[in-house]
Every structure is written in C-alpha cells, then in structure tokens.
Design a protein around this motif. Sequence first.
Motif, PDB file in Angstrom:
ATOM      1  N   LEU A   1      45.754  41.802  40.882  1.00  9.59           N
ATOM      2  CA  LEU A   1      45.638  41.888  42.384  1.00  9.59           C
ATOM      3  C   LEU A   1      46.228  41.613  43.637  1.00  9.59           C
ATOM      4  O   LEU A   1      46.099  42.093  44.475  1.00  9.59           O
TER       5      LEU A   1
ATOM      6  N   VAL B   1      33.951  39.072  47.933  1.00  2.00           N
ATOM      7  CA  VAL B   1      35.072  38.053  47.641  1.00  2.00           C
ATOM      8  C   VAL B   1      36.645  39.237  48.002  1.00  2.00           C
ATOM      9  O   VAL B   1      36.529  40.262  47.184  1.00  2.00           O
TER      10      VAL B   1
ATOM     11  N   LYS C   1      33.022  44.639  40.387  1.00  5.11           N
ATOM     12  CA  LYS C   1      32.877  43.005  40.009  1.00  5.11           C
ATOM     13  C   LYS C   1      32.845  42.495  38.757  1.00  5.11           C
ATOM     14  O   LYS C   1      32.403  41.572  38.451  1.00  5.11           O
TER      15      LYS C   1
ATOM     16  N   VAL D   1      33.242  38.569  38.269  1.00  8.77           N
ATOM     17  CA  VAL D   1      33.826  38.302  40.011  1.00  8.77           C
ATOM     18  C   VAL D   1      32.859  37.920  40.585  1.00  8.77           C
ATOM     19  O   VAL D   1      31.574  38.331  40.856  1.00  8.77           O
TER      20      VAL D   1
ATOM     21  N   ALA E   1      35.143  34.086  36.835  1.00  4.12           N
ATOM     22  CA  ALA E   1      35.924  34.958  36.044  1.00  4.12           C
ATOM     23  C   ALA E   1      36.653  35.291  34.827  1.00  4.12           C
ATOM     24  O   ALA E   1      36.743  36.601  33.830  1.00  4.12           O
TER      25      ALA E   1
ATOM     26  N   LEU F   1      42.128  32.119  41.108  1.00  3.95           N
ATOM     27  CA  LEU F   1      42.702  31.711  39.567  1.00  3.95           C
ATOM     28  C   LEU F   1      44.877  31.133  39.501  1.00  3.95           C
ATOM     29  O   LEU F   1      44.396  30.502  38.315  1.00  3.95           O
ATOM     30  N   ASP F   2      44.906  31.063  40.648  1.00  2.94           N
ATOM     31  CA  ASP F   2      46.698  30.631  40.606  1.00  2.94           C
ATOM     32  C   ASP F   2      46.196  28.893  40.716  1.00  2.94           C
ATOM     33  O   ASP F   2      46.501  28.700  40.123  1.00  2.94           O
TER      34      ASP F   2
ATOM     35  N   VAL G   1      35.765  41.837  35.562  1.00  7.79           N
ATOM     36  CA  VAL G   1      37.021  40.792  35.209  1.00  7.79           C
ATOM     37  C   VAL G   1      37.313  42.453  33.580  1.00  7.79           C
ATOM     38  O   VAL G   1      36.822  42.273  33.024  1.00  7.79           O
TER      39      VAL G   1
ATOM     40  N   ALA H   1      45.490  37.623  38.613  1.00  4.19           N
ATOM     41  CA  ALA H   1      45.908  37.427  39.495  1.00  4.19           C
ATOM     42  C   ALA H   1      47.177  38.372  40.277  1.00  4.19           C
ATOM     43  O   ALA H   1      46.976  38.705  41.703  1.00  4.19           O
TER      44      ALA H   1
ATOM     45  N   PRO I   1      40.288  39.721  47.655  1.00  9.39           N
ATOM     46  CA  PRO I   1      41.131  39.946  46.421  1.00  9.39           C
ATOM     47  C   PRO I   1      42.593  38.816  46.403  1.00  9.39           C
ATOM     48  O   PRO I   1      42.546  38.447  45.393  1.00  9.39           O
TER      49      PRO I   1
ATOM     50  N   LEU J   1      40.317  35.346  45.247  1.00  6.06           N
ATOM     51  CA  LEU J   1      40.283  35.060  43.970  1.00  6.06           C
ATOM     52  C   LEU J   1      41.910  35.683  43.298  1.00  6.06           C
ATOM     53  O   LEU J   1      41.673  33.972  42.442  1.00  6.06           O
ATOM     54  N   ALA J   2      42.774  35.848  43.973  1.00 11.51           N
ATOM     55  CA  ALA J   2      44.216  35.951  42.912  1.00 11.51           C
ATOM     56  C   ALA J   2      44.233  34.568  43.355  1.00 11.51           C
ATOM     57  O   ALA J   2      45.181  33.422  42.501  1.00 11.51           O
TER      58      ALA J   2
END
Lengths: 306, 306
Positions: A302, B293, A261, B263, B257, B302-303, A263, A299, B295, B298-299
């Motif tokens: 991941l 979360v 968890k 995270v 993040a 972020l995008d 970054v 990203a 992955p 999360l990715a």
Amino acid sequence: MLSLEAIQAAAERARPRVMRTPVVPVSDGNWLKLEPLQPTGSFKVRGFFAAALALSSEQLERGLLTVSAGNAALACAHVAQQLGVPCRVVMFDSAPEPKLEGVRQLGGEPILMPRDRLLDWMGQRGWESEPETFIHPFADEVVQAGHGGIGLEIVQQVPQVRRVVVPVGGGGLAIGVAGAVKALKPEVEVIGVQSDGYPLWVRTFEEGAPPSVTPHTIADGTAAPYDAGMHERLRDCVDRWLAVPEGNLRRAVAQLAVAGKVVTEGAGALGYAALELLPEGPETVAVISGGNVSPDLLASLLDENC
Amino acid sequence: MLSLEAIQAAAERARPRVMRTPVVPVSDGNWLKLEPLQPTGSFKVRGFFAAALALSSEQLERGLLTVSAGNAALACAHVAQQLGVPCRVVMFDSAPEPKLEGVRQLGGEPILMPRDRLLDWMGQRGWESEPETFIHPFADEVVQAGHGGIGLEIVQQVPQVRRVVVPVGGGGLAIGVAGAVKALKPEVEVIGVQSDGYPLWVRTFEEGAPPSVTPHTIADGTAAPYDAGMHERLRDCVDRWLAVPEGNLRRAVAQLAVAGKVVTEGAGALGYAALELLPEGPETVAVISGGNVSPDLLASLLDENC
C-alpha cells in the motif's frame, strides 16, 4: 480433461461446507470471482472437502496429510478439524508466518522443510511411508474436480463469459476451472497466469521443456515444482499463457485493496494484474484465488503503490 | 417505522443496479454482511438508486444534489452517472482525498465547506435555493427504505438471525435495516454502534438530549450532525446502543483485512468491533457498511495492530 460429471459430483459434496463466492464487476466487461472470502481465505477448501468427503471412514480416521506452500495447508487443517480427524502438513520453511500460525490454530501440525528437501520428498513420494491418508494438493483429480466448482459457478453467475483468467501454481485450480467451463461453454478461452518472478509453466510451454527457475515473487502460492503429469493436463486445458511483471503484481495487490475492497495475496492478484495486459472486449472473469498475505507485506505494498 | 411495503418497493427498484452482498461467517454464531463490495464501496448506492429511480423525469433531469461525509457523495455521483444526469455534492473540506477524487472520477462536482458552515447549510436547508433535485443522505424516507434492502437480504441469508448490529452516523442505514428486519422478525434485537470518538447517538439516548461532541475518530462516515427527526425515528427502531473504544476500532479495521480479507473504513468496521463487546450466544449479523479508507490509513492500521 476432467469429466463434467466428476466435477459436478465433487462440487456437490463440497457445497454445504464452502461458499458460493460472489462475482463483482471491476471494469468494463471484467469480473472478479472472490475466493479470498472462502473459509481459510482461499479456494483450496473446495478441493480438500471434495477429496476428504470421498474417502472411506477408515481412510478418513487415519487423519490427513498434505504438502503445501501455505493455502492447501490451511484448507487441509480446516477440513480435518471440521471432520474431526488429525492433520499434518509438510510446508516450505519459508512459508509466511500467518500461514504457519493459521495451520496451528486450526489444529494442524506443520512439518517444515527447506525448499530442496521438500521437493525431494515430493519427488520420492515421501507420503507413502506416513500413517495418514495423503491428499495431493494439485495432482489429485478429486481435488481438481472440487476446484472445478468455481467454473460451474462462473458460468451461472456470468453466462456471457468468453474468457477466464486463472493463476497457476501446481495447476490444480486451472485444470478444475477449465474442465468445468469448457464442458459447459467450449468457446471460452482459458488463460493461465504466473508472475515473471516464477514463470515455470509460461516458459515450459514456450520452450517445450521445464526451465530451471527459482521463485522471486510475492506469489508464493504459485511456487510449486514442475510435474510431468500436470504438464500434460495443463496442455489440454489452458489456451494461452501470460507472465505478469512482478512490479505490476505488487501494484495489483494494492489496487485490489483500495478499489476492490478485497485483500489478496500475490498469487491471488495475478488474474487481476493480467486484465490490463489482455486486449479489451470479451467478457472476462478473473479468478482471485486467495487472500493470505502477511499484514506487513500488505502495508508495504500500500505504501509503495498508493 | 418504515412500512415493509415501502422497503420492498424501494429495494425492488434498486435491485438491478446494486449487489446482493454476501454474508460470511466470522466466528461462532457471528456473520458479516459485506457492503464494501457494492459499487462505490458502500451501502449508499442502495438508497440513492431507490430514491433517484422514484423521481419524475423532470426532477431527475434537473440533476442530483446531496450533502455527504463521503460515501453518499460517491453513491450519488455514481447514480447520476448511471442515469445520465449531472451531480453536485456538498462535502466537508476534511473529507478523505480518495472520496473527493472518487466523486470527480464519477463526473460529480464536490462543493467543499468547513464543518461548521456545512452544518449551518444543512440546518438552513440550503439546498432549497439550488437548481438540482436534492436527495437527503439520511433523512429521506425513500433512501432509508432503499437501505432496508440489506435487512431483507439478511433475513433470507441468515434466517436464524437474532441480533443485527448496525453502525450509525446520520441514522438512515439503521432505520432502513431495522424496518426490514423487525417487520419480518420482530424478535430480532437491533444494536446501534458508534465510536467513542463521536458517540453522538449513544450519549443522546443515555442523556436524553444531544451532547456537544466533535469527531475524533477514524469513523469519518459517522460524523453526521444531530437531527431531531432522526432522534425520534432511531428511538423507535434501535433497541440497544454501544460505543466502541476508538482503539478497538483501529484494531478491527486491521483484523478484518487480515482475517476477513475485506477492506473496511472506520465506520465500516464498527459492527465487527462491536461483536467482541456483546455477550455471546444469539446468531448475530453485523453490517459492514463501507470500505473507502485511504491507503495510508489502512497501511498504518496494519502496521500498528499486526
């Protein structure tokens, strides 16, 4: 080696301004020391506060100048802002955008140079002709001593520690941490880690002389140049060197986010990536040094690894 | 309201097994309490350890059973594994794969049910015909008291606190945290937060009766059903309710993040997302409840947001 007294004094100066970061268990006998939670997202504030708070008021009022792959820049700008003085930072023109933007948001002024020109500037001590007070991001002993606060905390937080794993770029973090840990517990092994995409120190110690290497790694925070003085000091305090394959490092950033968890940037995850390469057994603390990764890199790591 | 004594006793039982999570500053006067760093990635271990360690050995040896949107499942499996007893967990069949896989890796056995059937099972107290000892993930007062350890720590870590922001699903976290904080500092305002993609309690308190709502939110951890007993208890301890727009919540996960280096899952980021909707001023601690979360989510966040 730095003296314990110097480290304790430096850590004491920085203490009210930095975080006592948590140590979290990550697998059997392995712990992570979480420096991404520091102000500006890396350990660098420890050394820069220790150094800036040791300056005379005349020196401080001239403003601060440093040179940085990114995290020292953020830390220096933050320290200057907190202490109410101006700040400029010489940076690689390839520094990740979040690090540049972060410096500006903290009131610092980046001075961008291509890698070769920046290394020349450092070699020729370009800062001596500038008006500000220069703080060297890794060769300054007071900066190193400030980073040593991490080692003091590790020994308090995990008294049974037998190994400490530290990412190495310029070398200031390793020297500070090793100085503190070995002064308090001489039996602890200090392991220096780099990516095989920029194994400057690993190969320097293998081959006896600095190799010619160009960084091909997400660990941009470790892309510092060879320095003969640091070579001497690293020899005294790092017991073992490890080069982590770049692919493992990319996976480690993703795993730390998902399982831990936290970054991390490439350099930040080196210690975690090293854990799986070490023989199991001794209680081990890996220093997770920083978390200033660009969102698009995080990203893709991941996507690539999960 | 829970008694301070009950909370202190529960927190004391859990203490050797859980983390005293750090509080980090995030903006002027705002702090985050980082529960994603707990074992299993959320605050839930606090309550489940407090409850399991209060059982008789006969009760404990029958094994543990709970029902969960995900985080309580992981916590229950972890607690059972640590205490050496078996564990089964009734879960939504829509639970994110990392949560299911996590339960299995901890030796727990998920029992998957579609949402409607699971809610029926809960309404009919389906656990009473099962062999294990059932721990209710939010209505159990000992579980709530265990979560209250967060409130005790907040008051120690940020003594000047004036507001506490808590995400609300079943309600156990809010009741525990509010019980502790208000017992020690009655003047602190407790703010309950949900997504507008599942504003069950926000609308219940606005309208006086539970609305019919279906979850459309990344805050899967808050998708618990209405419960009349919890309604009473939440009325006593939550001073203000906020529904965070789902778009803000998606952005908050990405921002946490990038800027906070932490995270978080959707539910975990609710408190952070709420900060920008609150008038500035009083020292505020937002409880960041969990980080489980997937992955790929999360990715994409972020995008989408960076």
